[in-house]
Design an enzyme around this catalytic site. Sequence first.
Site, PDB file in Angstrom:
ATOM      1  N   ASP A   1       0.839  -1.226   0.214  1.00  0.00           N
ATOM      2  CA  ASP A   1       0.101  -0.045   0.067  1.00  0.00           C
ATOM      3  C   ASP A   1       0.937   1.327  -0.146  1.00  0.00           C
ATOM      4  O   ASP A   1       0.348   2.407   0.457  1.00  0.00           O
ATOM      5  CB  ASP A   1      -0.791   0.121   1.287  1.00  0.00           C
ATOM      6  CG  ASP A   1      -2.055  -0.995   1.147  1.00  0.00           C
ATOM      7  OD1 ASP A   1      -2.340  -1.623   0.135  1.00  0.00           O
ATOM      8  OD2 ASP A   1      -2.431  -1.414   2.278  1.00  0.00           O
ATOM      9  N   ALA A   2       2.002   1.145  -0.530  1.00  0.00           N
ATOM     10  CA  ALA A   2       2.919   2.457  -0.515  1.00  0.00           C
ATOM     11  C   ALA A   2       3.384   2.647  -2.045  1.00  0.00           C
ATOM     12  O   ALA A   2       4.244   3.378  -2.011  1.00  0.00           O
ATOM     13  CB  ALA A   2       4.077   2.253   0.550  1.00  0.00           C
TER      14      ALA A   2
END
Length: 292
Positions: free
Chosen positions: A236-237
């Site tokens: 999620d980065a």
Amino acid sequence: MEDRRYVITLSCPDRTGVVARISGFLADAGAWITEAGYHSDADAKVFCTRQVIDAASVPYGVEELRERFGEVAVELGGTYRISDTGRRKRVVLLVTRESHCLHDLLGRVWADELPVEVTKVIGNHDVLEPLVTAHGLPFHHVPFPGPRDEAREQGKVAAFQQVRELVDADDPDAIVLARFMQVLPAHLCEAWAGRAINIHHSFLPSFAGARPYHQAHTRGVKLIGATCHYATADLDAGPIIEQDVIRVDHGDTAADMVRRGRDIERLVLARGLRWHLEDRILVQGNRTVVFR
């Protein structure tokens, strides 16, 4: 095709004369520019541009254009891509059980609102197969082991290998994780870098990981949102493509947030995918330049 276009994107070190060199090349080729975008990153000292030209105005084909413009890119010390809108791009969709993003994307494709060919849908559950086959598309069920499976890790490796073979067979321009609730392993993130697009049901970087709406409800936030980003090995980065939010209040339950958040997820994913297909996104490290 009367509206056929060539789309040129370029990133290079920023310096005086870059725009003049690009525009001079296009003018010498007789290219009719229909859209142009520019961005200069003062901190990174990087210049980005997106140029759209009328294909009929160029006296040679896209392969020769790539070869000739490649010389300009080398001269400028940059990287470039040239795509042809005469070739419809291909997408593979990865799904689990949640249907809202899949419904939305298939509806847009059916209505010819997305310039894409969905070649197949792959799911680790088979509950969405009827929806996919109703649209005349192939569905491939690749089961993943459950949390109590003794050979879970080996089973996941085998399942992801099958998913990779199915995806790579189509050589898609985008692999869309349309609420595919499995974490891509690092080697797939690397193989599909710049093509694997994820929708996260949170306004990242807040509330990463699982059950973000429930995290948001516990925290008492007044805004919830969704983030479309490229998948990387850092969960999620990855580089963010698009985000949006909706206001909530103290009266909303976690279930209300989930329901309302789905509307944002649909819109954000559709926008992000469209911009990717239209070559509007240039990745710069862990950031993106989006020519909207």
